[in-house]
Design a protein around this motif. Structure first.
Motif, mmCIF file in Angstrom:
data_model
loop_
_atom_site.group_PDB
_atom_site.id
_atom_site.type_symbol
_atom_site.label_atom_id
_atom_site.label_comp_id
_atom_site.label_asym_id
_atom_site.label_seq_id
_atom_site.Cartn_x
_atom_site.Cartn_y
_atom_site.Cartn_z
ATOM 1 N N ARG A 11 0.836 -1.177 0.000
ATOM 2 C CA ARG A 11 0.000 0.000 0.000
ATOM 3 C C ARG A 11 0.883 1.243 0.000
ATOM 4 N NH1 ARG A 11 -5.412 -0.976 1.222
ATOM 5 N NH2 ARG A 11 -5.857 -3.045 0.446
ATOM 6 N N THR A 13 2.948 4.369 0.900
ATOM 7 C CA THR A 13 3.505 4.845 2.159
ATOM 8 C C THR A 13 3.316 6.345 2.268
ATOM 9 O OG1 THR A 13 5.651 5.127 1.138
ATOM 10 C CG2 THR A 13 5.237 3.027 2.199
ATOM 11 N N ARG A 78 3.058 -4.613 3.729
ATOM 12 C CA ARG A 78 2.418 -5.517 2.777
ATOM 13 C C ARG A 78 1.646 -6.596 3.529
ATOM 14 N NH1 ARG A 78 5.384 -5.445 -2.317
ATOM 15 N NH2 ARG A 78 7.202 -4.094 -2.178
ATOM 16 N N TYR A 82 -5.964 -9.452 2.167
ATOM 17 C CA TYR A 82 -6.731 -8.514 2.979
ATOM 18 C C TYR A 82 -8.069 -9.094 3.403
ATOM 19 C CZ TYR A 82 -3.344 -4.889 1.911
ATOM 20 O OH TYR A 82 -2.182 -4.149 1.825
ATOM 21 N N THR A 168 3.527 4.516 7.918
ATOM 22 C CA THR A 168 2.428 3.991 7.098
ATOM 23 C C THR A 168 1.098 4.271 7.784
ATOM 24 O OG1 THR A 168 2.336 1.791 8.115
ATOM 25 C CG2 THR A 168 3.920 2.113 6.324
ATOM 26 N N ASP A 169 0.043 4.112 7.027
ATOM 27 C CA ASP A 169 -1.307 4.216 7.586
ATOM 28 C C ASP A 169 -1.746 2.850 8.123
ATOM 29 O OD1 ASP A 169 -1.744 6.952 7.061
ATOM 30 O OD2 ASP A 169 -2.159 6.493 4.950
ATOM 31 N N ARG A 170 -2.866 2.849 8.774
ATOM 32 C CA ARG A 170 -3.448 1.620 9.308
ATOM 33 C C ARG A 170 -4.195 0.888 8.198
ATOM 34 N NH1 ARG A 170 -8.529 0.369 11.485
ATOM 35 N NH2 ARG A 170 -8.528 -1.177 13.181
ATOM 36 N N GLU A 171 -3.954 -0.397 8.092
ATOM 37 C CA GLU A 171 -4.662 -1.241 7.132
ATOM 38 C C GLU A 171 -5.639 -2.141 7.875
ATOM 39 O OE1 GLU A 171 -4.324 -0.689 4.065
ATOM 40 O OE2 GLU A 171 -2.493 0.507 4.076
ATOM 41 N N GLU A 172 -6.632 -2.654 7.158
ATOM 42 C CA GLU A 172 -7.623 -3.530 7.764
ATOM 43 C C GLU A 172 -7.552 -4.918 7.155
ATOM 44 O OE1 GLU A 172 -11.389 -1.545 7.334
ATOM 45 O OE2 GLU A 172 -11.239 -0.687 9.348
#
Length: 411
Positions: A11, A13, A78, A82, A168-172
């Motif tokens: 994703r 950065t 990475r 997901y 980085t941001d938060r991923e789900e």
């Protein structure tokens, strides 16, 4: 399967890391005691106080100096997938690349995973060097797991001063519920696409019922001229009302109606299984979980929304008695409000309510719809009983759902 084949694209950065500096209360206390020690020691001539104060101040200064240093990183987070099912292994990786012209000092990498936190030691990186860390995410429970952000941390050994940079941001990561295929098992419950007949008579539909005498206001296109000639008076065609199959499934999210968390998870799996089946059969469906409406335009969207379902008491909300519950969260009222033309209404709930209570609940469902109450209790024996257009089925295991639906058709 090798991990490298499962790792997806990274994703984006952050263009520049978000920096923050935090000083612990212990550091403030040490600095204050150091100043007090120096003042008191010099005033009273006590060498011990001066030495102790100097030592404390030196520790605070060293702690501050340990956070100095520029971080010229490019960090990629990475995830291999997901969307995974409960129990499937979910992997990910963190790539830290030194984009600067100088070597960077060792640091610590922190990664938030759900409510926990993973830590990795980042070695000294030469210019244009990359360090990769692999990690696994536990997926033993249906949920939406937040992965990230990734932070680089510089701190002293005592934890007095801490400087962190968020890269980085938060991923789900969506952990989907277990589901079973209902192909064939629901054929008698979820009707065909041509629509089912009702006892209501209509002036214009597909299912012919009978002839009757013409009255002013009738559509002249429905006049049956041959019968009118024989009867010597105008006769019009009358039809049975039909409607397109519309399945409405509503999950009860009222905590006291569920005996255990496992039973509630069974209910979520039943909801998702129904949703996937109507999607496969290209039927109209409305799926509800309390005040939430699940998306039904794709299987992935449906399962993602299923992963977000929680009992209100899990979110710290105050539970209210049934007579004070809003219609937006009552499963039967939700169907009546948002799917009043449904042909099949399925209410998924726990086993703490009596059949008499459920019979009262059934009265709020749309008139003419076939009603099915699925009472989920983990490990219970599957039993089906019917009262007119309403069927009650106890379900103890997800694998028994198809058999229970077949029993509901026969009952």
């Amino acid at each position: 399967m090798p991990l490298s084949t499962r790792v997806g694209s990274a994703r984006p950065t952050l263009k520049a890391g978000r920096r923050s500096l935090s000083v612990s209360p212990v550091a403030y206390l040490a600095a204050g005691l150091g100043v007090v020690g120096l003042v008191v020691g010099r005033t009273l001539g006590w060498v011990e106080f001066v030495a102790a104060g100097t030592l404390l101040l030196v520790l605070v200064v060293i702690a501050g100096l340990s956070t100095i240093g520029r971080s010229s990183y490019q960090v990629d987070l990475r995830l291999g997938e997901y969307n995974v099912k409960v129990g499937e292994r979910a992997f990910g990786s963190i790539d830290v690349h030194n984009v600067g012209r100088r070597s960077v000092l060792p640091a610590r990498i922190e990664l938030n995973v759900g409510r926990g936190r993973a830590e990795f030691a980042l070695p000294m990186l030469a210019p244009d060097a990359t360090h990769t860390e692999l990690f696994a995410v536990p997926t033993t429970r249906r949920s939406v797991i937040g992965v990230g952000p990734v932070k680089s941390v510089r701190a002293d050994a005592l934890g007095l001063v801490r400087r962190e940079v968020t890269w980085t941001d938060r991923e789900e990561l969506f952990v989907h519920p277990r589901t079973v295929s209902l192909a064939g098992a629901a054929a008698g419950v979820i009707h065909d696409l041509e629509g089912q007949s009702r006892n209501t008579l209509s002036e214009d539909d597909m299912s012919f019922h009978a002839l009757r005498e013409y009255v002013p206001g009738d559509d002249k296109r429905t006049i049956h001229w041959k019968s009118s000639a024989r009867a010597n008076k105008l006769m019009v065609r009358q039809f049975e009302d039909t409607r397109r199959t519309h399945t409405a499934v509503s999950l009860d999210v009222f905590g006291p109606h569920w005996d255990t968390e496992q039973s509630f998870e069974l209910g979520v799996s039943v909801l998702a299984s129904f949703g996937l089946q109507v999607l496969r059969d290209s039927m109209d469906a409305s799926l509800f979980a309390g005040a939430r409406t699940l998306r039904t335009h794709s299987a992935r969207a449906l399962l993602d929304d299923s992963s977000r379902i929680e009992l209100p008491n899990d979110q710290g909300e105050r539970l209210e008695p049934r007579n004070r519950r809003s219609q937006a969260t009552d499963p039967a009222s939700r169907i009546a409000m948002d799917a009043p033309t449904c042909s099949l209404a399925v209410v998924i709930t726990g086993t703490t309510q009596s059949r008499a209570e459920l019979s009262e609940v059934a009265k709020t469902l749309p008139v003419g719809a076939r009603a099915l109450f699925l009472l989920c209790e983990d490990g219970a024996k599957s039993v089906v009983a019917s009262r007119g257009q309403v069927s009650f089925a106890s379900l103890g295991a997800l694998e028994d759902l198809g058999r229970v639906l077949r029993m509901a058709v026969v009952a």
